[in-house]
Design a protein around this motif. Sequence first.
Motif, PDB file in Angstrom:
ATOM      1  N   ASP A  93       0.846  -1.179   0.000  1.00 40.77           N
ATOM      2  CA  ASP A  93       0.000   0.000   0.000  1.00 40.77           C
ATOM      3  C   ASP A  93       0.890   1.241   0.000  1.00 40.77           C
ATOM      4  N   GLU A  94       0.243   2.400   0.111  1.00 35.83           N
ATOM      5  CA  GLU A  94       0.951   3.680   0.089  1.00 35.83           C
ATOM      6  C   GLU A  94       2.044   3.743   1.175  1.00 35.83           C
ATOM      7  N   ARG A  95       1.706   3.244   2.383  1.00 32.79           N
ATOM      8  CA  ARG A  95       2.684   3.297   3.484  1.00 32.79           C
ATOM      9  C   ARG A  95       3.920   2.487   3.138  1.00 32.79           C
ATOM     10  N   ALA A  96       3.703   1.281   2.604  1.00 32.78           N
ATOM     11  CA  ALA A  96       4.830   0.398   2.268  1.00 32.78           C
ATOM     12  C   ALA A  96       5.698   1.036   1.191  1.00 32.78           C
ATOM     13  N   ARG A  97       5.063   1.677   0.223  1.00 33.67           N
ATOM     14  CA  ARG A  97       5.842   2.304  -0.856  1.00 33.67           C
ATOM     15  C   ARG A  97       6.675   3.464  -0.323  1.00 33.67           C
ATOM     16  N   ARG A  98       6.072   4.263   0.541  1.00 32.97           N
ATOM     17  CA  ARG A  98       6.836   5.393   1.092  1.00 32.97           C
ATOM     18  C   ARG A  98       7.999   4.895   1.953  1.00 32.97           C
ATOM     19  N   LEU A  99       7.732   3.864   2.751  1.00 33.44           N
ATOM     20  CA  LEU A  99       8.814   3.318   3.588  1.00 33.44           C
ATOM     21  C   LEU A  99       9.927   2.726   2.727  1.00 33.44           C
ATOM     22  N   ALA A 100       9.547   2.022   1.659  1.00 30.60           N
ATOM     23  CA  ALA A 100      10.558   1.419   0.777  1.00 30.60           C
ATOM     24  C   ALA A 100      11.401   2.524   0.127  1.00 30.60           C
ATOM     25  N   ASP A 101      10.743   3.588  -0.334  1.00 32.49           N
ATOM     26  CA  ASP A 101      11.482   4.697  -0.959  1.00 32.49           C
ATOM     27  C   ASP A 101      12.509   5.281   0.000  1.00 32.49           C
ATOM     28  N   ALA A 102      12.100   5.429   1.261  1.00 33.92           N
ATOM     29  CA  ALA A 102      12.965   6.130   2.213  1.00 33.92           C
ATOM     30  C   ALA A 102      13.973   5.202   2.894  1.00 33.92           C
ATOM     31  N   LEU A 103      13.582   3.956   3.154  1.00 31.06           N
ATOM     32  CA  LEU A 103      14.395   3.131   4.068  1.00 31.06           C
ATOM     33  C   LEU A 103      14.958   1.842   3.474  1.00 31.06           C
ATOM     34  N   TRP A 104      14.605   1.507   2.250  1.00 32.25           N
ATOM     35  CA  TRP A 104      15.211   0.355   1.572  1.00 32.25           C
ATOM     36  C   TRP A 104      16.217   0.831   0.559  1.00 32.25           C
ATOM     37  N   PRO A 105      17.352   0.150   0.370  1.00 32.28           N
ATOM     38  CA  PRO A 105      17.805  -0.968   1.175  1.00 32.28           C
ATOM     39  C   PRO A 105      18.065  -0.543   2.620  1.00 32.28           C
ATOM     40  N   GLY A 106      17.763  -1.441   3.565  1.00 28.91           N
ATOM     41  CA  GLY A 106      17.989  -1.112   4.958  1.00 28.91           C
ATOM     42  C   GLY A 106      17.393  -2.137   5.891  1.00 28.91           C
ATOM     43  N   PRO A 107      17.714  -2.016   7.192  1.00 33.28           N
ATOM     44  CA  PRO A 107      17.311  -3.039   8.164  1.00 33.28           C
ATOM     45  C   PRO A 107      15.853  -2.929   8.615  1.00 33.28           C
ATOM     46  N   LEU A 108      14.943  -2.934   7.631  1.00 27.40           N
ATOM     47  CA  LEU A 108      13.511  -2.876   7.913  1.00 27.40           C
ATOM     48  C   LEU A 108      12.829  -4.019   7.177  1.00 27.40           C
ATOM     49  N   THR A 109      12.049  -4.826   7.908  1.00 27.09           N
ATOM     50  CA  THR A 109      11.262  -5.910   7.311  1.00 27.09           C
ATOM     51  C   THR A 109       9.800  -5.513   7.367  1.00 27.09           C
ATOM     52  N   MET A 110       9.124  -5.603   6.218  1.00 27.02           N
ATOM     53  CA  MET A 110       7.700  -5.262   6.172  1.00 27.02           C
ATOM     54  C   MET A 110       6.878  -6.527   5.953  1.00 27.02           C
TER      55      MET A 110
END
Length: 326
Positions: free
Chosen positions: A77-94
């Motif tokens: 969803d929108e939240r996942a896309r925004r998080l991926a843009d800002a924090l991936w690659p990185g130590p975040l699992t969704m």
Amino acid sequence: MTLVLKSNKSGIARAATILQDGGLVAFGTETVYGLGGDATNADAVAAIFAAKARPHFNPLICHYPEADAAFRHVAADERARRLADALWPGPLTMILPRRADCPVALLASAGLDTLATRVPDHMVALALLRAVGRPVAGPSANRSGKISPTTARHVLDGLDGRIAAVLDSGPCPVGVESTVLDLTGRTAVLLRPGGTVVEAIETIIGPVARAASPTAAHLSGGLRSPGMLMSHYAPSLPVRLNAHIVEANEALLAFGPPLTGAAITFQLSASASPTEAAARLFDGLRQLDVQGQRAGFHGIAVMPVPDAGLGHAINDRLRRAAAPRD
Ligand code: TXA
Ligand code: MG
């Protein structure tokens, strides 16, 4: 015998071939070493559980080389896309809903209709994932319930002879596992604190709910994330937290200026930096466990670590290391 592969072009190519053929390869990421298997191959996924001697089918994290590849398998969803843009690659699992045509073996989701996805921030891991061309399932490369590995040596200590290879990319720079965020409901829920501080997530998507404490979840039997079992990351020696003195038969895990009187000390960070301490945490617990047992000590005393930023993840792991064992 487990092959130790160098993290050069030919080592990465060899690791990729083993994975494509259904074999297991441990590989370094920015957080900890993962025990990799082809996530689309149910036999390979089953072999991961067997190698770890996991008592339950805990769902596994799938690693992808980029967000687009992940979002072909889960509904972002929108939240996942925004998080991926800002924090991936990185130590975040969704954690996101599986798409109907998701090719990842159901065993990797342990029967849930959701999938844990992440893009690691590590050159070698990304090169490997690109070369494999399939999602790679990867729990931490330790025996179930033991301390997560942050070097290839740690991996071999637990899994030598049980997996085909380990791709040695040196020590893991972050040193604690990824932050696990459940995005399947309207409210995002933090299932496991980790390498991405929750404040960074909240800046992007607003307030995040904290899952009930592992103890509470354990008692109620309602584990949201099966990996939240309380006793975990356990050394053999008992662990005592928030130590302000050190006893004669204790090894010391120090943070900042060390307590006096310890015969065996591992310094997490002389300058009391949570980032440095996170990177050294699991190695420190392992070393004190080995040296402490050799010296006939009765336990490990741990100095307090402030509960801010990465200190949140560090204290979560320390509490589990100190929890009563089953
Ligand atoms: O940093 C990391 O996350 C490392 C590296 C190798 O990527 N991996 C790792 O995997 O720590 P593991 O299996 O040790 O921890 C995964 C956590 C577990 O607590 C598991 O229960 C949770 O994520 N998890 C995985 N899939 C889930 C799902 N579909 N729903 C809820 N929780 C899930
Ligand atoms: Mg683990």
